[in-house]
Design a protein around this motif. Structure first.
Motif, mmCIF file in Angstrom:
data_model
loop_
_atom_site.group_PDB
_atom_site.id
_atom_site.type_symbol
_atom_site.label_atom_id
_atom_site.label_comp_id
_atom_site.label_asym_id
_atom_site.label_seq_id
_atom_site.Cartn_x
_atom_site.Cartn_y
_atom_site.Cartn_z
ATOM 1 N N ALA A 1 13.945 -44.859 16.352
ATOM 2 C CA ALA A 1 14.286 -46.164 15.773
ATOM 3 C C ALA A 1 13.913 -47.291 16.737
ATOM 4 C CB ALA A 1 15.765 -46.219 15.429
ATOM 5 N N LYS A 2 14.072 -47.049 18.037
ATOM 6 C CA LYS A 2 13.683 -48.054 19.030
ATOM 7 C C LYS A 2 12.176 -48.275 19.013
ATOM 8 C CE LYS A 2 17.412 -47.354 22.332
ATOM 9 N NZ LYS A 2 17.780 -46.855 23.672
ATOM 10 N N THR A 3 11.416 -47.192 18.911
ATOM 11 C CA THR A 3 9.956 -47.330 18.950
ATOM 12 C C THR A 3 9.398 -47.997 17.703
ATOM 13 O OG1 THR A 3 9.644 -45.073 18.139
ATOM 14 C CG2 THR A 3 9.556 -45.385 20.512
ATOM 15 N N LYS B 1 16.236 -52.121 14.355
ATOM 16 C CA LYS B 1 17.498 -52.358 15.059
ATOM 17 C C LYS B 1 18.713 -51.898 14.263
ATOM 18 C CE LYS B 1 16.072 -55.768 18.312
ATOM 19 N NZ LYS B 1 15.940 -54.983 19.491
ATOM 20 N N ASP B 2 18.668 -52.028 12.938
ATOM 21 C CA ASP B 2 19.807 -51.588 12.129
ATOM 22 C C ASP B 2 19.947 -50.070 12.186
ATOM 23 O OD1 ASP B 2 17.379 -51.547 10.716
ATOM 24 O OD2 ASP B 2 18.382 -51.663 8.773
ATOM 25 N N TRP B 3 18.833 -49.348 12.163
ATOM 26 C CA TRP B 3 18.885 -47.885 12.287
ATOM 27 C C TRP B 3 19.421 -47.498 13.659
ATOM 28 C CZ3 TRP B 3 13.557 -45.713 10.306
ATOM 29 C CH2 TRP B 3 13.397 -46.040 8.959
ATOM 30 N N PHE C 1 22.673 -45.116 14.444
ATOM 31 C CA PHE C 1 22.634 -43.888 15.243
ATOM 32 C C PHE C 1 23.567 -44.011 16.443
ATOM 33 C CE2 PHE C 1 18.324 -43.219 13.238
ATOM 34 C CZ PHE C 1 18.730 -42.147 12.477
ATOM 35 N N GLU C 2 23.628 -45.186 17.052
ATOM 36 C CA GLU C 2 24.535 -45.408 18.174
ATOM 37 C C GLU C 2 25.979 -45.207 17.725
ATOM 38 O OE1 GLU C 2 25.885 -46.005 21.928
ATOM 39 O OE2 GLU C 2 23.788 -45.842 21.325
ATOM 40 N N ASN C 3 26.309 -45.705 16.549
ATOM 41 C CA ASN C 3 27.657 -45.533 16.005
ATOM 42 C C ASN C 3 27.967 -44.051 15.794
ATOM 43 O OD1 ASN C 3 30.142 -46.446 14.904
ATOM 44 N ND2 ASN C 3 29.326 -46.039 12.863
ATOM 45 N N LEU D 1 20.372 -36.677 16.902
ATOM 46 C CA LEU D 1 20.661 -38.096 16.700
ATOM 47 C C LEU D 1 20.102 -38.953 17.836
ATOM 48 C CD1 LEU D 1 24.280 -37.864 15.304
ATOM 49 C CD2 LEU D 1 22.234 -38.574 14.062
ATOM 50 N N LYS D 2 20.134 -38.445 19.067
ATOM 51 C CA LYS D 2 19.550 -39.176 20.197
ATOM 52 C C LYS D 2 18.048 -39.365 19.987
ATOM 53 C CE LYS D 2 21.289 -40.111 23.938
ATOM 54 N NZ LYS D 2 21.707 -41.438 24.376
#
Length: 52
Positions: A25-27, A31-33, A37-39, A18-19
């Motif tokens: 997702a950042k690259t 932002k929604d993804w 993933f943060e959640n 997940l990390k």
């Protein structure tokens, strides 16, 4: 008894996966993804902390 699905090793593996997905997702600037993933990561951390 069957082999347990959730072991410390498999939880660590899922967290690592997940990390990596969050970094991806950042690259790609999703932002929604990234937030999803943060959640997921927070949920895993909270559940792991409560089980100790």
């Amino acid at each position: 008894m069957k082999k347990p699905y959730l072991t410390e090793a498999t939880i660590r593996q899922a967290f690592s996966f997940l990390k990596k997905r969050q970094e991806h997702a950042k690259t790609v600037k999703k932002k929604d993804w990234e937030a999803e993933f943060e959640n997921c990561l927070k949920v895993i951390e909270e559940l792991s902390a409560r089980s100790r």
